[in-house]
Design an enzyme around this catalytic site. Structure first.
Site, mmCIF file in Angstrom:
data_model
loop_
_atom_site.group_PDB
_atom_site.id
_atom_site.type_symbol
_atom_site.label_atom_id
_atom_site.label_comp_id
_atom_site.label_asym_id
_atom_site.label_seq_id
_atom_site.Cartn_x
_atom_site.Cartn_y
_atom_site.Cartn_z
ATOM 1 N N TYR A 186 5.545 2.324 -6.839
ATOM 2 C CA TYR A 186 5.641 1.531 -5.609
ATOM 3 C C TYR A 186 7.101 1.337 -5.210
ATOM 4 C CZ TYR A 186 5.323 -2.551 -2.528
ATOM 5 O OH TYR A 186 5.445 -3.415 -1.476
ATOM 6 N N SER A 215 10.332 -2.621 3.281
ATOM 7 C CA SER A 215 10.567 -2.237 1.890
ATOM 8 C C SER A 215 10.073 -3.361 0.981
ATOM 9 C CB SER A 215 12.057 -1.942 1.676
ATOM 10 O OG SER A 215 12.312 -1.593 0.329
ATOM 11 N N SER A 216 10.783 -3.613 -0.095
ATOM 12 C CA SER A 216 10.404 -4.643 -1.055
ATOM 13 C C SER A 216 11.625 -5.025 -1.879
ATOM 14 C CB SER A 216 9.301 -4.123 -1.978
ATOM 15 O OG SER A 216 9.105 -4.995 -3.083
#
Length: 255
Positions: A160, A146-147
């Site tokens: 995003y 993920s981020s």
């Protein structure tokens, strides 16, 4: 004396960046690797050579995670590589790392950009994992990427970050439904890292780099070794009881 059979990991998008770093970190922990690349065959082959130089074994396979229609063919080639290289029909670890970054304000994000992001980051992860399930060993591991942007918000990453948020929810469902096979599924969320990702904006833009460092508890931007090692450690036997979790590796960014 019978030698222990090495574990095998598939790391998507591992011809460069965090995927490459993860592959090398796994090899240092006695895990062999299948490297995938979308278009950079030479870079992928270089990673295979680097792995051989440090005593590991690897093969490189082409894979476009944005195109689910290619997955059946990929699985066939993948299974053949397992047989040819390791004389086995199964593998231990799947790291869904392949991804792209598109930085565009919400009002300027095109449907084409949105679809491309979700095809790679969500649809590709969902259906590639599904196709590979028959080959993953019971008690295997899956790590989705993920981020930090799924937790905090910065302008330009609406699409995003939304895709990464979907991956985080998907991870919990995968962990729940694959638990009957003792397959652990977790999601690792890197913070800002100095790579060529999104054109190298964090690495190469001094103003952005300094800003992120000032907002991170440990006072610097992340580097690839911060992430590859974390993934390799997460896959260790000592972490077998971690399941269905989001693990952020950001040095304490935006606490």
């Amino acid at each position: 004396m019978i030698q222990d059979i090495k574990k095998i990991a598939l790391v998507t998008g591992s011809s460069r960046g965090l995927g490459k770093n993860t592959a090398l970190a796994l090899v240092k922990k006695e895990v062999d690797v299948i490297v995938t690349y979308r278009s950079s065959e030479a870079e992928a082959n270089n990673v295979v050579s680097e792995i051989a130089d440090i005593g590991g074994k690897a093969v490189a396979l082409q894979l476009d995670t944005s195109n689910t229609k290619t997955f059946d063919n990929f699985v066939e080639r993948f299974e053949q590589s397992l047989q040819d290289t390791w004389q086995t029909g199964q593998f231990d670890f799947l790291i869904n790392n392949a991804g792209i970054g598109i930085n565009a304000p919400f009002i300027e994000t095109t449907e084409e950009d949105f679809d491309r992001l979700f095809n790679i980051q969500v649809k590709g992860v969902f259906f590639l994992s599904q196709k590979l399930l028959p080959l993953i060993k019971d008690e295997g591991r899956i790590v989705n990427i993920s981020s930090g942007l799924a937790r905090f918000s910065l302008p330009g990453y609406a699409a995003y970050a939304s895709a990464k948020g979907a991956v985080e929810v998907l991870t919990r469902y995968m962990a729940k439904e694959l638990g009957q096979r003792q397959i652990r599924v977790n999601v690792l969320a890197p913070g800002a890292i100095e790579t060529d990702f999104a054109g190298g904006v964090v690495r190469d833009t001094e103003e952005i780099n300094n800003f992120i460092a000032s907002q991170t508890a440990l006072g610097r931007v992340g580097v690839p070794d911060d992430i590859g090692g974390a993934i390799a450690t997460l896959l260790s036997e000592e972490n077998r009881w971690i399941n269905g979790q989001r693990i952020e590796v950001s040095g304490g960014m935006f606490l």
